[in-house]
Design a protein around this motif. Sequence first.
Motif, mmCIF file in Angstrom:
data_model
loop_
_atom_site.group_PDB
_atom_site.id
_atom_site.type_symbol
_atom_site.label_atom_id
_atom_site.label_comp_id
_atom_site.label_asym_id
_atom_site.label_seq_id
_atom_site.Cartn_x
_atom_site.Cartn_y
_atom_site.Cartn_z
ATOM 1 N N TYR A 175 0.844 -1.201 0.000
ATOM 2 C CA TYR A 175 0.000 0.000 0.000
ATOM 3 C C TYR A 175 0.878 1.250 0.000
ATOM 4 O O TYR A 175 1.817 1.369 0.776
ATOM 5 N N LEU A 176 0.550 2.186 -0.881
ATOM 6 C CA LEU A 176 1.269 3.451 -0.950
ATOM 7 C C LEU A 176 0.407 4.594 -0.418
ATOM 8 O O LEU A 176 0.784 5.288 0.508
ATOM 9 N N VAL A 177 -0.788 4.761 -1.014
ATOM 10 C CA VAL A 177 -1.644 5.889 -0.640
ATOM 11 C C VAL A 177 -3.057 5.626 -1.151
ATOM 12 O O VAL A 177 -3.262 4.816 -2.045
ATOM 13 N N THR A 178 -4.023 6.333 -0.576
ATOM 14 C CA THR A 178 -5.403 6.310 -1.057
ATOM 15 C C THR A 178 -5.697 7.680 -1.666
ATOM 16 O O THR A 178 -5.374 8.703 -1.073
ATOM 17 N N ALA A 179 -6.296 7.671 -2.851
ATOM 18 C CA ALA A 179 -6.578 8.936 -3.524
ATOM 19 C C ALA A 179 -7.809 8.802 -4.402
ATOM 20 O O ALA A 179 -8.243 7.705 -4.739
ATOM 21 N N CYS A 180 -8.367 9.954 -4.781
ATOM 22 C CA CYS A 180 -9.497 9.970 -5.712
ATOM 23 C C CYS A 180 -9.404 11.221 -6.571
ATOM 24 O O CYS A 180 -8.629 12.130 -6.287
ATOM 25 N N GLY B 100 3.853 16.786 -4.255
ATOM 26 C CA GLY B 100 3.149 17.350 -3.112
ATOM 27 C C GLY B 100 2.145 16.431 -2.437
ATOM 28 O O GLY B 100 1.297 16.894 -1.685
ATOM 29 N N VAL B 101 2.242 15.119 -2.685
ATOM 30 C CA VAL B 101 1.363 14.160 -2.018
ATOM 31 C C VAL B 101 2.137 13.524 -0.875
ATOM 32 O O VAL B 101 3.226 12.990 -1.077
ATOM 33 N N VAL B 102 1.569 13.590 0.314
ATOM 34 C CA VAL B 102 2.243 13.060 1.488
ATOM 35 C C VAL B 102 1.794 11.626 1.740
ATOM 36 O O VAL B 102 0.601 11.346 1.796
ATOM 37 N N VAL B 103 2.771 10.734 1.874
ATOM 38 C CA VAL B 103 2.486 9.346 2.219
ATOM 39 C C VAL B 103 2.589 9.243 3.733
ATOM 40 O O VAL B 103 3.655 9.446 4.304
ATOM 41 N N ASN B 104 1.452 8.975 4.376
ATOM 42 C CA ASN B 104 1.430 8.872 5.833
ATOM 43 C C ASN B 104 1.818 7.469 6.263
ATOM 44 O O ASN B 104 1.011 6.549 6.231
ATOM 45 N N ASP B 105 3.073 7.318 6.608
ATOM 46 C CA ASP B 105 3.508 6.044 7.162
ATOM 47 C C ASP B 105 4.444 6.324 8.334
ATOM 48 O O ASP B 105 4.933 7.425 8.521
ATOM 49 N N ASN B 106 4.654 5.334 9.134
ATOM 50 C CA ASN B 106 5.529 5.479 10.297
ATOM 51 C C ASN B 106 6.794 4.648 10.089
ATOM 52 O O ASN B 106 7.310 4.046 11.002
ATOM 53 N N LEU B 107 7.269 4.630 8.836
ATOM 54 C CA LEU B 107 8.391 3.783 8.475
ATOM 55 C C LEU B 107 9.666 4.589 8.323
ATOM 56 O O LEU B 107 9.643 5.731 7.881
ATOM 57 N N LYS C 188 11.113 4.761 -4.067
ATOM 58 C CA LYS C 188 11.073 5.591 -5.270
ATOM 59 C C LYS C 188 9.691 6.217 -5.421
ATOM 60 O O LYS C 188 9.567 7.401 -5.757
ATOM 61 N N SER C 189 8.653 5.445 -5.141
ATOM 62 C CA SER C 189 7.280 5.942 -5.247
ATOM 63 C C SER C 189 7.026 7.063 -4.250
ATOM 64 O O SER C 189 6.384 8.068 -4.580
ATOM 65 N N LYS C 190 7.535 6.892 -3.029
ATOM 66 C CA LYS C 190 7.377 7.944 -2.017
ATOM 67 C C LYS C 190 8.060 9.234 -2.466
ATOM 68 O O LYS C 190 7.511 10.324 -2.290
ATOM 69 N N GLU C 191 9.245 9.120 -3.064
ATOM 70 C CA GLU C 191 9.957 10.299 -3.554
ATOM 71 C C GLU C 191 9.164 10.983 -4.668
ATOM 72 O O GLU C 191 9.063 12.206 -4.706
ATOM 73 N N ILE C 192 8.622 10.178 -5.566
ATOM 74 C CA ILE C 192 7.834 10.729 -6.679
ATOM 75 C C ILE C 192 6.622 11.484 -6.142
ATOM 76 O O ILE C 192 6.330 12.598 -6.574
#
Length: 165
Positions: free
Chosen positions: A36-41, A101-108, A92-96
């Motif tokens: 899982y990376l992110v949820t979006a619409c 400007g999309v924040v990936v909310n993870d605690n990693l 790489k996906s998180k960097e992209i």
Amino acid sequence: MKYCNKCKKLYPSTFEVCDDCAKDLKKMDLLNAPVYLVTACGFERSNIEGALKDGKVPYIEKPEKNESGANAITGSYSENHRILVPYQAYLKSKEILDDIGVVVNDNLNNDDIEEDIKELMKKNPEASSSMSPKITAAMMFIFLILIMVTVFLTDGLTSWIKSLF
């Protein structure tokens, strides 16, 4: 790293149970496992898709809820989708996404993920590399043979049909 086999979310190694579905977590053991990376619409989802495509990162979209009646009225464009990427492409996906400007909310911890990916690559180097040159050459040879057989069969069949008339 650990991940939930149902939700596909990543967790630090200290976690034992998924926060979302309360399933037991398992140790990440596959480089290409979808995570899982992110949820979006809507517009944000389109931006994420475009950025991942431009970055040549494979991804899968899964609707969060199957609301076919609501989708008939509003369209699936407005529906929330979970975006999954291969584990080895997670950083790489998180960097992209960060770049758009999309924040990936993870605690990693990114360093932990990087070390985990390197460890998995050492254990299974074939999974991270493409096919060997010998296999690629053999596949191309088989492909050419199949094309030749198809051409000869088509030619023979056409000649046979012509002889009937």
